[in-house]
Design an enzyme around this catalytic site. Sequence first.
Site, PDB file in Angstrom:
ATOM      1  N   ASP A 154      -0.299   8.157   4.527  1.00  0.00           N
ATOM      2  CA  ASP A 154       0.079   6.947   3.985  1.00  0.00           C
ATOM      3  C   ASP A 154      -1.619   6.554   3.975  1.00  0.00           C
ATOM      4  O   ASP A 154      -1.942   7.181   4.591  1.00  0.00           O
ATOM      5  CB  ASP A 154       0.640   5.608   4.506  1.00  0.00           C
ATOM      6  CG  ASP A 154       0.926   4.642   3.181  1.00  0.00           C
ATOM      7  OD1 ASP A 154       0.699   5.011   2.200  1.00  0.00           O
ATOM      8  OD2 ASP A 154       1.470   4.122   3.697  1.00  0.00           O
ATOM      9  N   SER A 155      -1.975   5.996   2.304  1.00  0.00           N
ATOM     10  CA  SER A 155      -3.479   5.546   2.163  1.00  0.00           C
ATOM     11  C   SER A 155      -3.371   4.211   2.861  1.00  0.00           C
ATOM     12  O   SER A 155      -5.410   4.398   2.841  1.00  0.00           O
ATOM     13  CB  SER A 155      -3.619   5.617   0.821  1.00  0.00           C
ATOM     14  OG  SER A 155      -2.605   4.617   0.281  1.00  0.00           O
ATOM     15  N   GLY A 156      -3.063   3.369   3.580  1.00  0.00           N
ATOM     16  CA  GLY A 156      -3.333   1.759   3.892  1.00  0.00           C
ATOM     17  C   GLY A 156      -3.973   1.097   2.872  1.00  0.00           C
ATOM     18  O   GLY A 156      -3.531   0.001   3.898  1.00  0.00           O
ATOM     19  N   GLY A 157      -3.104   1.385   1.655  1.00  0.00           N
ATOM     20  CA  GLY A 157      -3.164   0.614   1.044  1.00  0.00           C
ATOM     21  C   GLY A 157      -2.287  -0.210   1.166  1.00  0.00           C
ATOM     22  O   GLY A 157      -1.734  -1.661   1.365  1.00  0.00           O
ATOM     23  N   PHE A 158      -0.813  -0.712   2.117  1.00  0.00           N
ATOM     24  CA  PHE A 158       0.536  -1.061   2.454  1.00  0.00           C
ATOM     25  C   PHE A 158       0.178  -1.925   3.608  1.00  0.00           C
ATOM     26  O   PHE A 158      -0.258  -2.743   3.532  1.00  0.00           O
ATOM     27  CB  PHE A 158       1.127   0.159   2.772  1.00  0.00           C
ATOM     28  CG  PHE A 158       2.761  -0.914   3.034  1.00  0.00           C
ATOM     29  CD1 PHE A 158       3.513  -1.301   1.897  1.00  0.00           C
ATOM     30  CD2 PHE A 158       2.825  -1.320   3.773  1.00  0.00           C
ATOM     31  CE1 PHE A 158       4.648  -2.337   2.141  1.00  0.00           C
ATOM     32  CE2 PHE A 158       4.961  -1.184   4.407  1.00  0.00           C
ATOM     33  CZ  PHE A 158       4.901  -2.666   3.297  1.00  0.00           C
ATOM     34  N   ASP A 201      -3.886   2.369  -3.375  1.00  0.00           N
ATOM     35  CA  ASP A 201      -2.877   1.147  -3.979  1.00  0.00           C
ATOM     36  C   ASP A 201      -2.954  -0.417  -3.669  1.00  0.00           C
ATOM     37  O   ASP A 201      -3.332  -0.378  -2.142  1.00  0.00           O
ATOM     38  CB  ASP A 201      -2.011   2.039  -3.943  1.00  0.00           C
ATOM     39  CG  ASP A 201      -0.506   2.186  -3.359  1.00  0.00           C
ATOM     40  OD1 ASP A 201      -1.184   1.625  -1.487  1.00  0.00           O
ATOM     41  OD2 ASP A 201       0.703   1.666  -3.073  1.00  0.00           O
ATOM     42  N   GLN A 260       2.353   1.902  -9.188  1.00  0.00           N
ATOM     43  CA  GLN A 260       3.404   0.906  -8.897  1.00  0.00           C
ATOM     44  C   GLN A 260       3.882   0.221 -10.282  1.00  0.00           C
ATOM     45  O   GLN A 260       4.327   0.648 -10.846  1.00  0.00           O
ATOM     46  CB  GLN A 260       1.960  -0.951  -8.189  1.00  0.00           C
ATOM     47  CG  GLN A 260       1.357   0.274  -6.905  1.00  0.00           C
ATOM     48  CD  GLN A 260       2.726  -0.431  -6.447  1.00  0.00           C
ATOM     49  OE1 GLN A 260       3.572  -1.289  -5.775  1.00  0.00           O
ATOM     50  NE2 GLN A 260       2.380   0.477  -4.756  1.00  0.00           N
ATOM     51  N   GLY A 306       5.887   0.734  -3.579  1.00  0.00           N
ATOM     52  CA  GLY A 306       6.017  -1.760  -4.429  1.00  0.00           C
ATOM     53  C   GLY A 306       7.528  -1.384  -4.625  1.00  0.00           C
ATOM     54  O   GLY A 306       8.069  -2.632  -5.370  1.00  0.00           O
ATOM     55  N   ASP A 352      10.664   8.055   3.587  1.00  0.00           N
ATOM     56  CA  ASP A 352      10.069   7.790   5.030  1.00  0.00           C
ATOM     57  C   ASP A 352      10.950   6.164   5.643  1.00  0.00           C
ATOM     58  O   ASP A 352      10.250   5.161   4.611  1.00  0.00           O
ATOM     59  CB  ASP A 352       8.478   7.698   4.266  1.00  0.00           C
ATOM     60  CG  ASP A 352       7.934   5.933   4.380  1.00  0.00           C
ATOM     61  OD1 ASP A 352       6.951   6.136   3.452  1.00  0.00           O
ATOM     62  OD2 ASP A 352       7.606   5.437   5.652  1.00  0.00           O
ATOM     63  N   CYS A 403      27.660  13.895  15.806  1.00  0.00           N
ATOM     64  CA  CYS A 403      26.353  14.155  16.308  1.00  0.00           C
ATOM     65  C   CYS A 403      25.652  15.531  17.540  1.00  0.00           C
ATOM     66  O   CYS A 403      26.673  15.139  18.588  1.00  0.00           O
ATOM     67  CB  CYS A 403      25.067  12.880  16.495  1.00  0.00           C
ATOM     68  SG  CYS A 403      23.795  12.480  16.533  1.00  0.00           S
ATOM     69  N   CYS A 405      22.898  15.352  18.585  1.00  0.00           N
ATOM     70  CA  CYS A 405      21.323  15.240  19.111  1.00  0.00           C
ATOM     71  C   CYS A 405      21.554  15.101  21.196  1.00  0.00           C
ATOM     72  O   CYS A 405      23.200  14.946  20.362  1.00  0.00           O
ATOM     73  CB  CYS A 405      20.633  14.024  19.111  1.00  0.00           C
ATOM     74  SG  CYS A 405      21.398  12.475  19.788  1.00  0.00           S
ATOM     75  N   CYS A 411      23.988  11.772  22.450  1.00  0.00           N
ATOM     76  CA  CYS A 411      25.491  12.224  22.101  1.00  0.00           C
ATOM     77  C   CYS A 411      25.822  13.632  22.102  1.00  0.00           C
ATOM     78  O   CYS A 411      27.392  13.183  22.512  1.00  0.00           O
ATOM     79  CB  CYS A 411      25.256  12.725  20.516  1.00  0.00           C
ATOM     80  SG  CYS A 411      25.252  10.468  19.417  1.00  0.00           S
ATOM     81  N   HIS A 424      18.555  10.009  18.332  1.00  0.00           N
ATOM     82  CA  HIS A 424      19.278   9.631  17.256  1.00  0.00           C
ATOM     83  C   HIS A 424      19.286   9.491  15.979  1.00  0.00           C
ATOM     84  O   HIS A 424      20.339  10.054  15.015  1.00  0.00           O
ATOM     85  CB  HIS A 424      20.550   8.795  18.214  1.00  0.00           C
ATOM     86  CG  HIS A 424      21.993   8.602  17.507  1.00  0.00           C
ATOM     87  ND1 HIS A 424      23.303   9.522  16.950  1.00  0.00           N
ATOM     88  CD2 HIS A 424      22.315   7.459  16.386  1.00  0.00           C
ATOM     89  CE1 HIS A 424      23.841   9.541  16.613  1.00  0.00           C
ATOM     90  NE2 HIS A 424      23.723   8.215  15.803  1.00  0.00           N
TER      91      HIS A 424
END
Lengths: 393, 393
Positions: free
Chosen positions: A90-94, A144, A208, A236, A286, A324, A326, A329, A355
């Site tokens: 991620d760009s760091g904007g958020f 952004d 955006q 956004g 994500d 599941c 995993c 489980c 899980h």
Amino acid sequence: MFEFTLEASSSAARSGRLALPHGTIETPCFMPVGTQGTVRALSPNDLRMAGATLVLANTYHLHVRPGEDVVAQLGGLHRFMAWDRPLLTDSGGFQVFSLAGFRRVSDDGVEFQSHLDGARRFLTPERATEIQWTLGADVAMAFDHVIPGVADEKTARDALERTLQWLERCAKRHQELRRSGGQADGAAVTERQSACPPVRQTLWPILQGGTHLTLRGEGLRRILEMGSWSGLAMGGLSVGEPKPAMYEMLATLEPRLPPALPRYLMGVGFPADLVAAVERGMDLFDCVAPTRNGRNGTAFTPDGPVNIRNAAYREDARPLDETCDCEACTTFSRGYLRHLFQAEELLGLRLLSLHNVRYLIRLAGEMRGAIRDGSFAGWADSWRHRYLQPDLA
Amino acid sequence: MFEFTLEASSSAARSGRLALPHGTIETPCFMPVGTQGTVRALSPNDLRMAGATLVLANTYHLHVRPGEDVVAQLGGLHRFMAWDRPLLTDSGGFQVFSLAGFRRVSDDGVEFQSHLDGARRFLTPERATEIQWTLGADVAMAFDHVIPGVADEKTARDALERTLQWLERCAKRHQELRRSGGQADGAAVTERQSACPPVRQTLWPILQGGTHLTLRGEGLRRILEMGSWSGLAMGGLSVGEPKPAMYEMLATLEPRLPPALPRYLMGVGFPADLVAAVERGMDLFDCVAPTRNGRNGTAFTPDGPVNIRNAAYREDARPLDETCDCEACTTFSRGYLRHLFQAEELLGLRLLSLHNVRYLIRLAGEMRGAIRDGSFAGWADSWRHRYLQPDLA
């Protein structure tokens, strides 16, 4: 490289393949979030066992600690976190807009105060691009200007305009870095090229525009006019606006999105959001939900969320989720997992995180299967019927 | 079953094999501590990869939470914690004397206040034996009266006498349980016998006597007169007394210990203590040091302890311990491990815990090898020279 091959679709829902330098991923795809260069409580082996193919890391966090220079010195982000499959940063904007204690936005960039030590830092589109280049993920995101989901049209237009200008600058800097063969900041990088070979990396724009359809439409048009991209992110959304607003936005935009680009819906999601977004043509996702919820003792299951701390599970010998595969489980009872949480044992945090990540990756896999064999609409109805029932009962 | 076969010795140091219901272990053997039915931050898979063959769990902790009835309902301790190799349970004596907020000792037993909820509880030799029988570990320990390492002779004699009386009662109750085929508390247990089959279990006595050689000698004589045991534990050491006092105690007692019994030195240890104790004829060890130190960022290495938070490791691409084959050392750099601790990431706690457990298990393995090929004295000198040097420099 970076080519997206659409393999099947069912109404708006799609399944495809995206070729990245560290491997090819199949969509729909859920990527676990490794904020600080580690998916919380999980090891790379755990992630492989959970079937993760693409992992996200956060530029903001890695920039403030340990610093991208340290990551580069230790061989780049893949080597640093021992993840040899595709990575996206991620760009760091958020984070600049959600975490920093103080920020001042100008057209040039954002001055902000680190959430760690209060130090003033300055991020520009160029710096965000350089940092991501130095980290070396397969996919970098444009820097952004993120605003709250409920922002009015004037605020949203202002942020959109700035994000579009910044996108041009990110793309220009990224182009320069690709041409120069990997030298983000001169000699220091040259020296360590043997340890950290130039990574082929692509840059994706972020759309955006808040919950304003006109702005979203205009933003999309201008992004597509600006160049030829290998992917497109919807930013956004899932930032405080009502769920129906997000769904409407996706449904309305979908027919206008170029089919040949993978579509990444940032910050989503919870199981029901993932299904709804795939129904509306999204490919990549994500979210920290699986790990954060796991650490709180909440597990996703086909019958809805389960809070493992519940006294009802005290002597429950059944697995968390019978469907599941995993480690949590297949190895432990609900009663034991509850005990780990009651006793505040670290293993509990890890097992429920594992899980939940596996759950979302299997969910994406089920959707891929249903889209490919043409049964997606029916599958989604059945899935929702079972998953949402406990909440309605 | 429970037979100890001595295979080699070198002065007092010994190497042998102990047959237990869930597997045969080789000595010297270090057992990781799973206080609450989980070795903190590690999974059963981690423990297997670390080479653990025997794990300790705490009767006191499992009795107060979740309760031995819950563990039995979930299939017994092995099934509960998903550990299919040998288990040993401490009797709870140590915790009653170290953790409980309040305690009143009588000849009958100990009334104490749970450290969790303040509830009054009562443990007797019989109850401690029944709880351990219900948990179902391979080895149960007798309920003992533990005193501080610096206690005077009168206090130490009093505790020794009580521990010896309690030992008779533990042995009697254990014998009854073995004869009755597993019914610790009547019908309830009978009903769940199919889920939790009667486990063959042995009971080991604990020698007390503080740092008073006369008391230790007398205690040993009386324990050996009391019956035929399959093992013998040295308790009340490593509890605050000076290190040389512990070493002297072991060296003096060793020639009087029956060679055919495995000797378990409780609560030891750190690497140098482990080596010193093996030199003085001890076979089995448990300690929270590897996991507790790991969570604090301290790693054992052949060159002495390393604190991974140290700024010197910021860009250090080397593994934590070049000689080690654990996941932490074969996968990550010191720089990344330091980052995990700086960033307070859970993976760091796990990786250093894993490394330290693996370190002690490898150390025990090296000692076995050296004893068997007759090079132990030289090995111990070289080991100490390398391990202690940094502290002396």
